[in-house]
Design a protein around this motif. Structure first.
Motif, PDB file in Angstrom:
ATOM      1  N   THR B 120      36.387  29.173  -0.104  1.00  0.00           N
ATOM      2  CA  THR B 120      35.734  28.533  -1.250  1.00  0.00           C
ATOM      3  C   THR B 120      36.116  27.057  -1.326  1.00  0.00           C
ATOM      4  OG1 THR B 120      35.829  30.633  -2.439  1.00  0.00           O
ATOM      5  CG2 THR B 120      35.426  28.669  -3.746  1.00  0.00           C
ATOM      6  N   ALA B 121      37.399  26.769  -1.191  1.00  0.00           N
ATOM      7  CA  ALA B 121      37.864  25.377  -1.239  1.00  0.00           C
ATOM      8  C   ALA B 121      37.289  24.595  -0.070  1.00  0.00           C
ATOM      9  CB  ALA B 121      39.388  25.338  -1.216  1.00  0.00           C
ATOM     10  N   TRP B 122      37.239  25.203   1.111  1.00  0.00           N
ATOM     11  CA  TRP B 122      36.709  24.539   2.298  1.00  0.00           C
ATOM     12  C   TRP B 122      35.257  24.121   2.053  1.00  0.00           C
ATOM     13  CZ3 TRP B 122      38.452  22.435   6.635  1.00  0.00           C
ATOM     14  CH2 TRP B 122      37.549  22.208   7.686  1.00  0.00           C
ATOM     15  N   ILE B 123      34.451  25.053   1.548  1.00  0.00           N
ATOM     16  CA  ILE B 123      33.027  24.769   1.331  1.00  0.00           C
ATOM     17  C   ILE B 123      32.846  23.728   0.218  1.00  0.00           C
ATOM     18  CG2 ILE B 123      30.870  25.779   0.488  1.00  0.00           C
ATOM     19  CD1 ILE B 123      31.758  28.402   1.918  1.00  0.00           C
ATOM     20  N   MET B 124      33.551  23.897  -0.892  1.00  0.00           N
ATOM     21  CA  MET B 124      33.312  23.010  -2.037  1.00  0.00           C
ATOM     22  C   MET B 124      33.860  21.603  -1.793  1.00  0.00           C
ATOM     23  SD  MET B 124      33.674  25.468  -5.353  1.00  0.00           S
ATOM     24  CE  MET B 124      33.151  24.147  -6.449  1.00  0.00           C
ATOM     25  N   LEU B 125      35.004  21.501  -1.095  1.00  0.00           N
ATOM     26  CA  LEU B 125      35.514  20.164  -0.767  1.00  0.00           C
ATOM     27  C   LEU B 125      34.585  19.478   0.228  1.00  0.00           C
ATOM     28  CD1 LEU B 125      39.372  20.824  -0.581  1.00  0.00           C
ATOM     29  CD2 LEU B 125      38.104  19.601  -2.365  1.00  0.00           C
ATOM     30  N   GLY B 126      33.972  20.276   1.128  1.00  0.00           N
ATOM     31  CA  GLY B 126      32.985  19.723   2.056  1.00  0.00           C
ATOM     32  C   GLY B 126      31.783  19.157   1.310  1.00  0.00           C
ATOM     33  N   GLN B 127      31.340  19.886   0.283  1.00  0.00           N
ATOM     34  CA  GLN B 127      30.209  19.404  -0.525  1.00  0.00           C
ATOM     35  C   GLN B 127      30.578  18.114  -1.252  1.00  0.00           C
ATOM     36  OE1 GLN B 127      29.561  22.776  -3.035  1.00  0.00           O
ATOM     37  NE2 GLN B 127      28.392  23.932  -1.509  1.00  0.00           N
ATOM     38  N   ALA B 128      31.799  18.055  -1.798  1.00  0.00           N
ATOM     39  CA  ALA B 128      32.236  16.839  -2.500  1.00  0.00           C
ATOM     40  C   ALA B 128      32.309  15.662  -1.531  1.00  0.00           C
ATOM     41  CB  ALA B 128      33.599  17.080  -3.161  1.00  0.00           C
ATOM     42  N   TRP B 129      32.787  15.946  -0.316  1.00  0.00           N
ATOM     43  CA  TRP B 129      32.901  14.912   0.710  1.00  0.00           C
ATOM     44  C   TRP B 129      31.521  14.395   1.105  1.00  0.00           C
ATOM     45  CZ3 TRP B 129      35.860  11.420   2.594  1.00  0.00           C
ATOM     46  CH2 TRP B 129      35.694  10.918   3.889  1.00  0.00           C
ATOM     47  N   ASP B 130      30.568  15.322   1.299  1.00  0.00           N
ATOM     48  CA  ASP B 130      29.197  14.915   1.645  1.00  0.00           C
ATOM     49  C   ASP B 130      28.607  14.040   0.555  1.00  0.00           C
ATOM     50  OD1 ASP B 130      29.328  16.305   3.995  1.00  0.00           O
ATOM     51  OD2 ASP B 130      28.266  18.076   3.240  1.00  0.00           O
TER      52      ASP B 130
END
Lengths: 146, 134
Positions: B120-130
């Motif tokens: 969950t953290a991996w996906i959501m931090l990726g979205q924030a980064w994008d």
């Protein structure tokens, strides 16, 4: 437990009670809210965790959420029912949690009453607002859906 | 033994000593308050759909910010923790004999929590980064 008929000792709590934390209420309103918190909690485990993961994890995450997304999603009675149950159970569960915390930390009776009342008013207002929106929402007022 | 007198709620509510359960107790409170405070705002922002696309998309634009997205990860973590810890509390309340296995149950719940948290953290931090790079 070794004891069979004697009521639970007042203090100090034995090891089992300490491990269990706050005791089960003996009856009345407090017992009903105690049971409600656990039953609603089990339902919210599906409704709330499901909601947050569905909204955040699929490709696009919350970037895909806009008016059109809600319009399409709420064409389904399933999702309207899901969201309405989530609204009601989460507010009832959360407001009761705030009530419990208020009774723990706020001692003067006047402040207790004022703070719990404020939470009840906020909770009731949001339940009415949310219910009206979920039930009456009609995206076709702003054009065709999809 | 005298009949137990009615106690005010607070007699049970203080921090209890001698068990690591106090940490899950305090985390349960903090995450619960965090979630209900967010819910107050979230019901209002969602209710904006009733005022049409312009109103809804303007209000939800407040979420289009990488810092807000990281806070949202905190929200999801709070929901996950509160739900799993609440399930643990409910299990032990309804089946009190399980309390003798509290350590194993706690380890199992922590494992489920962490294993859900990592992707969950991996996906959501990726979205924030994008979003931050856009």
């Amino acid at each position: 437990m070794a004891t069979t008929t004697s009521p639970r000792p007042a203090a100090p709590p034995d090891a089992r009670e300490a491990a269990l934390g706050r005791g089960r209420p003996i009856g009345g309103f407090e017992l009903w809210t105690w049971v409600f918190m656990r039953i609603s909690g089990l339902l919210l485990l599906v409704l709330a965790v499901g909601h947050t993961l569905i909204m955040h994890l699929p490709a696009g995450g919350v970037d895909r959420i806009n008016f059109g997304f809600v319009a399409v999603r709420w064409q389904s009675p399933f999702w309207r029912t899901w969201d309405w149950m989530l609204l009601m159970l989460a507010l009832l569960h959360g407001i009761n949690g705030l009530r419990t915390i208020t009774l723990d930390y706020v001692r003067p009776p006047g402040w207790r009453f004022a703070i719990t009342m404020a939470f009840y008013v906020i909770g009731f207002t949001l339940m009415v607002l949310g219910t009206v929106i979920v039930v009456t929402f009609d995206p076709t007022r702003w054009g065709p859906v999809g | 033994m005298a009949i137990r007198s009615r106690k005010s709620k607070s007699d049970y509510g203080s921090i209890y000593r001698g068990h690591e359960g106090q940490w899950s107790w305090i985390l349960h409170r903090i995450t619960g308050v965090a979630v209900i405070l967010f819910l107050f705002a979230h019901v209002v922002d969602t209710a904006a759909v009733g005022w049409g696309p312009e109103a809804y998309d303007r209000i939800t634009a407040a979420y289009d910010n990488p810092i807000v997205r990281v806070l949202e990860l905190g929200l999801v973590v709070a929901v996950l923790y509160h739900s799993l810890n609440g399930l643990k509390i409910t299990l032990i309340d309804f089946f009190p004999r399980l309390v003798t296995r509290i350590r194993g149950i706690s380890i199992a719940f922590t494992a489920v929590f962490v294993l859900t948290l990592i992707p969950t953290a991996w996906i959501m931090l990726g979205q924030a980064w994008d979003l931050a790079r856009r």
